[in-house]
Motif scaffolding. Sequence first.
Motif, PDB file in Angstrom:
ATOM      1  N   TYR A 165      -6.981  21.046  -0.427  1.00  0.00           N
ATOM      2  CA  TYR A 165      -7.314  22.349   0.131  1.00  0.00           C
ATOM      3  C   TYR A 165      -7.701  22.321   1.607  1.00  0.00           C
ATOM      4  N   ALA A 166      -7.811  21.150   2.196  1.00  0.00           N
ATOM      5  CA  ALA A 166      -8.219  21.058   3.595  1.00  0.00           C
ATOM      6  C   ALA A 166      -7.457  19.926   4.271  1.00  0.00           C
ATOM      7  N   THR A 167      -7.237  20.069   5.560  1.00  0.00           N
ATOM      8  CA  THR A 167      -6.569  19.042   6.355  1.00  0.00           C
ATOM      9  C   THR A 167      -7.601  18.232   7.125  1.00  0.00           C
ATOM     10  N   THR A 168      -7.143  17.147   7.718  1.00  0.00           N
ATOM     11  CA  THR A 168      -8.064  16.353   8.526  1.00  0.00           C
ATOM     12  C   THR A 168      -8.518  17.135   9.763  1.00  0.00           C
ATOM     13  N   THR A 169      -7.686  18.066  10.238  1.00  0.00           N
ATOM     14  CA  THR A 169      -8.101  18.933  11.345  1.00  0.00           C
ATOM     15  C   THR A 169      -9.224  19.854  10.891  1.00  0.00           C
ATOM     16  N   ASP A 170      -9.082  20.414   9.678  1.00  0.00           N
ATOM     17  CA  ASP A 170     -10.154  21.244   9.121  1.00  0.00           C
ATOM     18  C   ASP A 170     -11.459  20.450   9.045  1.00  0.00           C
ATOM     19  N   LEU A 171     -11.353  19.206   8.592  1.00  0.00           N
ATOM     20  CA  LEU A 171     -12.547  18.374   8.440  1.00  0.00           C
ATOM     21  C   LEU A 171     -13.179  18.074   9.796  1.00  0.00           C
ATOM     22  N   ALA A 172     -12.351  17.740  10.772  1.00  0.00           N
ATOM     23  CA  ALA A 172     -12.882  17.453  12.110  1.00  0.00           C
ATOM     24  C   ALA A 172     -13.612  18.670  12.674  1.00  0.00           C
ATOM     25  N   PRO A 213     -13.023  12.785  12.466  1.00  0.00           N
ATOM     26  CA  PRO A 213     -13.128  12.506  11.029  1.00  0.00           C
ATOM     27  C   PRO A 213     -12.990  11.014  10.751  1.00  0.00           C
ATOM     28  N   PRO A 214     -13.492  10.549   9.595  1.00  0.00           N
ATOM     29  CA  PRO A 214     -13.334   9.132   9.249  1.00  0.00           C
ATOM     30  C   PRO A 214     -11.873   8.780   9.010  1.00  0.00           C
ATOM     31  N   LEU A 215     -11.570   7.511   9.135  1.00  0.00           N
ATOM     32  CA  LEU A 215     -10.182   7.061   9.000  1.00  0.00           C
ATOM     33  C   LEU A 215      -9.636   7.266   7.596  1.00  0.00           C
ATOM     34  N   ASP A 216     -10.506   7.317   6.599  1.00  0.00           N
ATOM     35  CA  ASP A 216     -10.041   7.538   5.230  1.00  0.00           C
ATOM     36  C   ASP A 216     -10.159   9.007   4.827  1.00  0.00           C
ATOM     37  N   SER A 217     -10.063   9.902   5.804  1.00  0.00           N
ATOM     38  CA  SER A 217     -10.227  11.334   5.537  1.00  0.00           C
ATOM     39  C   SER A 217      -9.223  11.861   4.524  1.00  0.00           C
ATOM     40  N   ASP A 218      -7.979  11.397   4.584  1.00  0.00           N
ATOM     41  CA  ASP A 218      -6.972  11.878   3.638  1.00  0.00           C
ATOM     42  C   ASP A 218      -7.412  11.613   2.200  1.00  0.00           C
ATOM     43  N   ALA A 237       0.830  -1.201   0.000  1.00  0.00           N
ATOM     44  CA  ALA A 237       0.000   0.000   0.000  1.00  0.00           C
ATOM     45  C   ALA A 237       0.865   1.252   0.000  1.00  0.00           C
ATOM     46  N   PRO A 238       0.354   2.351  -0.552  1.00  0.00           N
ATOM     47  CA  PRO A 238       1.100   3.610  -0.459  1.00  0.00           C
ATOM     48  C   PRO A 238       1.182   4.053   0.989  1.00  0.00           C
ATOM     49  N   PRO A 239       2.101   4.954   1.319  1.00  0.00           N
ATOM     50  CA  PRO A 239       2.230   5.384   2.703  1.00  0.00           C
ATOM     51  C   PRO A 239       0.967   6.091   3.168  1.00  0.00           C
ATOM     52  N   PRO A 240       0.603   5.946   4.438  1.00  0.00           N
ATOM     53  CA  PRO A 240      -0.586   6.633   4.942  1.00  0.00           C
ATOM     54  C   PRO A 240      -0.426   8.137   4.812  1.00  0.00           C
ATOM     55  N   GLY A 241      -1.548   8.826   4.691  1.00  0.00           N
ATOM     56  CA  GLY A 241      -1.519  10.275   4.617  1.00  0.00           C
ATOM     57  C   GLY A 241      -1.739  10.776   3.208  1.00  0.00           C
ATOM     58  N   PRO A 242      -1.698  12.094   3.015  1.00  0.00           N
ATOM     59  CA  PRO A 242      -1.957  12.687   1.698  1.00  0.00           C
ATOM     60  C   PRO A 242      -0.931  12.229   0.671  1.00  0.00           C
ATOM     61  N   LEU A 268     -10.488  11.037   1.137  1.00  0.00           N
ATOM     62  CA  LEU A 268     -11.712  11.767   0.827  1.00  0.00           C
ATOM     63  C   LEU A 268     -11.428  13.235   0.529  1.00  0.00           C
ATOM     64  N   LEU A 269     -10.555  13.845   1.323  1.00  0.00           N
ATOM     65  CA  LEU A 269     -10.214  15.249   1.094  1.00  0.00           C
ATOM     66  C   LEU A 269      -9.486  15.422  -0.233  1.00  0.00           C
ATOM     67  N   GLU A 270      -8.643  14.461  -0.569  1.00  0.00           N
ATOM     68  CA  GLU A 270      -7.941  14.510  -1.857  1.00  0.00           C
ATOM     69  C   GLU A 270      -8.931  14.389  -3.008  1.00  0.00           C
ATOM     70  N   ALA A 271      -9.881  13.454  -2.884  1.00  0.00           N
ATOM     71  CA  ALA A 271     -10.878  13.264  -3.938  1.00  0.00           C
ATOM     72  C   ALA A 271     -11.776  14.489  -4.071  1.00  0.00           C
ATOM     73  N   ALA A 272     -12.186  15.063  -2.942  1.00  0.00           N
ATOM     74  CA  ALA A 272     -13.043  16.248  -2.982  1.00  0.00           C
ATOM     75  C   ALA A 272     -12.299  17.440  -3.572  1.00  0.00           C
ATOM     76  N   SER A 273     -11.020  17.585  -3.258  1.00  0.00           N
ATOM     77  CA  SER A 273     -10.228  18.683  -3.817  1.00  0.00           C
ATOM     78  C   SER A 273     -10.116  18.548  -5.330  1.00  0.00           C
TER      79      SER A 273
END
Length: 229
Positions: free
Chosen positions: A93-100, A107-112, A81-86, A114-119
């Motif tokens: 445009y947003a961090t997991t802290t922003d999302l929380a 935030p959900p465990l797959d937030s990174d 698997a790729p390394p965890p995180g972005p 999801l935020l990448e896909a939404a961006s």
Amino acid sequence: MPDVGDLVTARLTVAPADGTTTATLLVTRPDGTTVAPVTTGADGGATWTAPVVYTLAGLWRLTWTVTGTGAGVEREVVSVAPPPGPTAGVRVYATTTDLANYLRAAPPLDSDQLLEAASRMLDSRVLRWCRYDVDSDGLPTDLTVAAAISRAVCAQVAWWGEIGDSTGAAGVGYGSVSIGSVNLGRSVTTVSGDDSAARQIAPQVWDELQDAALHDLLIIGGVSSGGCW
């Protein structure tokens, strides 16, 4: 499943084995390059180990070749698997802290992801029509604009959470499926592509980009606007 960067010990057990048994390992990386790590034998030739560092995400192929007693070839495919995180180099445009903070919840465990896909989604379907100052990474330099776009991205992720789908897969159904002698069927309304709720821009995204504080900061077509349309 190992991640990129993991150092593991590949292991092979040979039976029967004796003092004539020798095992070598050839590792084929996902990009097709190969490496032959040093192997170490133990237990009279019955156990062989070798260090492997997974440097790329994808499928790694490990080929053990045994000579002498117990001769043969053993193959193993390892999914890395790729390394965890972005994802490096991807504009988010947003961090997991922003999302929380936006969700006012953990935030959900797959937030990174999801935020990448939404961006990416907002980049291609909303922000491409906006004009605002950016830095060398393409991120907005104005703090008000940056905060609004961050909230818009979080709103898209929140929308996906509400509908329980972020890809549109939930909108694809089946009429009938046969598995052996078992037949399954159901009545469904099947949608695809942009017809899926998951592929729609969340209503709250537009609300975030219409904030009065954005007047004269988000511009499209050379006309000052409180939004990007």
